[in-house]
Design a protein around this motif. Structure first.
Motif, PDB file in Angstrom:
ATOM      1  N   ILE A  48       0.856  -1.178   0.000  1.00 38.26           N
ATOM      2  CA  ILE A  48       0.000   0.000   0.000  1.00 38.26           C
ATOM      3  C   ILE A  48       0.898   1.234   0.000  1.00 38.26           C
ATOM      4  O   ILE A  48       1.673   1.446   0.953  1.00 38.26           O
ATOM      5  N   PRO A  49       0.834   2.042  -1.053  1.00 43.49           N
ATOM      6  CA  PRO A  49       1.697   3.228  -1.099  1.00 43.49           C
ATOM      7  C   PRO A  49       1.234   4.272  -0.061  1.00 43.49           C
ATOM      8  O   PRO A  49       0.076   4.311   0.320  1.00 43.49           O
ATOM      9  N   ARG A  50       2.182   5.130   0.337  1.00 39.31           N
ATOM     10  CA  ARG A  50       1.853   6.167   1.331  1.00 39.31           C
ATOM     11  C   ARG A  50       1.017   7.244   0.745  1.00 39.31           C
ATOM     12  O   ARG A  50       0.990   7.606  -0.338  1.00 39.31           O
TER      13      ARG A  50
END
Length: 118
Positions: free
Chosen positions: A116-118
């Motif tokens: 999950i990207p920031r």
């Protein structure tokens, strides 16, 4: 463990419904094929092999039974239609979430990591 429990619940339910279709004595040959297909699909979900294919088959079968395209068994809950809708929803959840770590798919095709990207 949650995905394993979900797969087991759907697989066992499909297996018992398939056995109920096979127990119909004077049913047409389509009910025998449907019963065998349900047992096969339930077994695939139990071991977690070809899970997306098994989920799509479960969705097709449960939709056909719920919309009265296929006969319902007399061994189900009243008329069997609500049970098939629950199977449809659980099969969609398994299809979207994947088979999980405790499955043949994870052993053969590798585990997937969700990033999950920031």
């Amino acid at each position: 463990m949650g995905l394993l429990l979900l797969r087991v619940a759907v697989g066992v339910s499909l297996g018992f419904q398939g056995l109920a279709y096979l127990r119909v004595d004077d049913g047409p040959w389509a009910t025998v094929i449907l019963g065998l297909l349900m047992i096969l699909t339930g077994a695939l979900l139990l071991i977690g092999f070809l899970t997306p294919v098994a989920c799509i088959l479960t969705q097709l079968i449960s939709t056909a039974v719920a919309l009265s395209f296929l006969p319902s068994t007399m061994f189900d809950l009243p008329d069997g239609r609500p049970t098939t809708l629950f199977l449809f929803v659980m099969a969609v959840a398994i299809l979207l979430l994947g088979p999980g770590a405790f499955s043949m798919d994870a052993r053969w095709f590798g585990r997937r990591e969700v990033v999950i990207p920031r």
